[in-house]
Scaffold this motif. Sequence first.
Motif, short mmCIF file in Angstrom:
data_model
loop_
_atom_site.label_atom_id
_atom_site.label_comp_id
_atom_site.label_asym_id
_atom_site.label_seq_id
_atom_site.Cartn_x
_atom_site.Cartn_y
_atom_site.Cartn_z
N THR A 1 31.93 26.64 32.05
CA THR A 1 31.99 27.85 31.22
C THR A 1 32.56 29.01 32.01
O THR A 1 33.44 29.74 31.54
CB THR A 1 30.59 28.19 30.67
N GLN A 2 32.07 29.19 33.23
CA GLN A 2 32.56 30.30 34.06
C GLN A 2 34.03 30.10 34.42
O GLN A 2 34.82 31.04 34.40
CB GLN A 2 31.71 30.46 35.32
N ALA A 3 34.40 28.86 34.72
CA ALA A 3 35.80 28.57 35.06
C ALA A 3 36.70 28.93 33.87
O ALA A 3 37.75 29.56 34.05
CB ALA A 3 35.96 27.11 35.44
N ARG A 4 36.30 28.53 32.67
CA ARG A 4 37.09 28.86 31.48
C ARG A 4 37.22 30.36 31.28
O ARG A 4 38.28 30.86 30.94
CB ARG A 4 36.46 28.22 30.23
N ARG A 5 36.10 31.08 31.49
CA ARG A 5 36.14 32.55 31.37
C ARG A 5 37.18 33.16 32.30
O ARG A 5 37.79 34.16 31.98
CB ARG A 5 34.77 33.14 31.70
N GLU A 6 37.32 32.55 33.47
CA GLU A 6 38.27 33.05 34.46
C GLU A 6 39.65 32.42 34.30
O GLU A 6 40.55 32.69 35.10
CB GLU A 6 37.73 32.79 35.87
N GLY A 7 39.82 31.58 33.29
CA GLY A 7 41.12 30.97 33.03
C GLY A 7 41.51 29.93 34.07
O GLY A 7 42.70 29.77 34.38
N LYS A 8 40.52 29.22 34.61
CA LYS A 8 40.78 28.23 35.67
C LYS A 8 40.22 26.88 35.27
O LYS A 8 39.31 26.80 34.42
CB LYS A 8 40.11 28.68 36.97
N SER A 9 40.73 25.85 35.91
CA SER A 9 40.14 24.53 35.74
C SER A 9 38.85 24.50 36.55
O SER A 9 38.64 25.33 37.46
CB SER A 9 41.09 23.44 36.24
N LEU A 10 38.00 23.54 36.23
CA LEU A 10 36.75 23.40 36.98
C LEU A 10 37.04 23.13 38.46
O LEU A 10 36.42 23.74 39.34
CB LEU A 10 35.88 22.29 36.40
N GLY A 11 38.01 22.25 38.73
CA GLY A 11 38.36 21.95 40.12
C GLY A 11 38.84 23.18 40.87
O GLY A 11 38.45 23.42 42.02
N GLU A 12 39.71 23.97 40.23
CA GLU A 12 40.22 25.19 40.87
C GLU A 12 39.10 26.18 41.14
O GLU A 12 39.01 26.77 42.21
CB GLU A 12 41.28 25.82 39.95
N TRP A 13 38.21 26.32 40.16
CA TRP A 13 37.09 27.26 40.30
C TRP A 13 36.17 26.83 41.45
O TRP A 13 35.76 27.66 42.27
CB TRP A 13 36.31 27.33 38.98
N LEU A 14 35.87 25.53 41.53
CA LEU A 14 35.02 25.02 42.61
C LEU A 14 35.67 25.18 43.97
O LEU A 14 35.01 25.54 44.95
CB LEU A 14 34.65 23.56 42.36
N ARG A 15 36.98 24.92 44.06
CA ARG A 15 37.69 25.09 45.34
C ARG A 15 37.62 26.55 45.80
O ARG A 15 37.37 26.84 46.97
CB ARG A 15 39.14 24.63 45.23
N GLU A 16 37.87 27.46 44.86
CA GLU A 16 37.83 28.89 45.22
C GLU A 16 36.43 29.30 45.66
O GLU A 16 36.27 30.06 46.62
CB GLU A 16 38.31 29.74 44.05
N ALA A 17 35.41 28.82 44.96
CA ALA A 17 34.03 29.14 45.33
C ALA A 17 33.72 28.62 46.73
O ALA A 17 33.11 29.33 47.55
CB ALA A 17 33.06 28.55 44.31
N ALA A 18 34.15 27.40 47.01
CA ALA A 18 33.91 26.82 48.34
C ALA A 18 34.68 27.60 49.41
O ALA A 18 34.15 27.86 50.50
CB ALA A 18 34.32 25.35 48.35
N ASP A 19 35.93 27.97 49.12
CA ASP A 19 36.73 28.74 50.09
C ASP A 19 36.09 30.10 50.37
O ASP A 19 36.07 30.56 51.52
CB ASP A 19 38.16 28.92 49.58
N GLU A 20 35.58 30.76 49.34
CA GLU A 20 34.92 32.07 49.52
C GLU A 20 33.68 31.92 50.38
O GLU A 20 33.44 32.73 51.28
CB GLU A 20 34.55 32.67 48.17
N LYS A 21 32.91 30.88 50.13
CA LYS A 21 31.70 30.64 50.91
C LYS A 21 32.05 30.38 52.38
O LYS A 21 31.43 30.93 53.29
CB LYS A 21 30.95 29.44 50.32
N LEU A 22 33.07 29.60 52.60
CA LEU A 22 33.50 29.28 53.96
C LEU A 22 34.03 30.52 54.67
O LEU A 22 33.74 30.74 55.85
CB LEU A 22 34.58 28.19 53.92
N ALA A 23 34.78 31.35 53.96
CA ALA A 23 35.34 32.55 54.58
C ALA A 23 34.25 33.51 55.03
O ALA A 23 34.37 34.16 56.06
CB ALA A 23 36.28 33.25 53.60
N THR A 24 33.17 33.62 54.26
CA THR A 24 32.10 34.54 54.65
C THR A 24 31.18 33.93 55.70
O THR A 24 30.45 34.66 56.35
CB THR A 24 31.25 34.96 53.43
N ALA A 25 31.22 32.62 55.87
CA ALA A 25 30.35 31.96 56.85
C ALA A 25 30.92 32.03 58.25
O ALA A 25 30.19 31.97 59.23
CB ALA A 25 30.13 30.50 56.46
#
Length: 90
Positions: free
Chosen positions: A18-42
């Motif tokens: 649902t959140q991915a659709r709201r942002e106009g992204k595929s689920l895979g794209e949304w998950l990759r971006e979330a993981a990249d953001e988490k990694l960048a802040t870690a």
Amino acid sequence: MSRIHFVVKETAKMAYQTQARREGKSLGEWLREAADEKLATARPRKFTVEELREFAARCDARHPPGARELDWPEIKKIIVETRYPDYDVT
């Protein structure tokens, strides 16, 4: 390219989709971006030489002219006196 599979509850998957659709992204794209953001802040951020110079200048500006940094024996004495007031440091 590699694949990653992981197990989540159906309700979590639906919320992610649902959140991915709201942002106009595929689920895979949304998950990759979330993981990249988490990694960048870690990861610890590397500072540039200029940023370190600016930090040092700000630190120096906080102390009055002529102020000196305490030596390690003085710092240890303060720590011991603060933590163990009855302990004789001398």
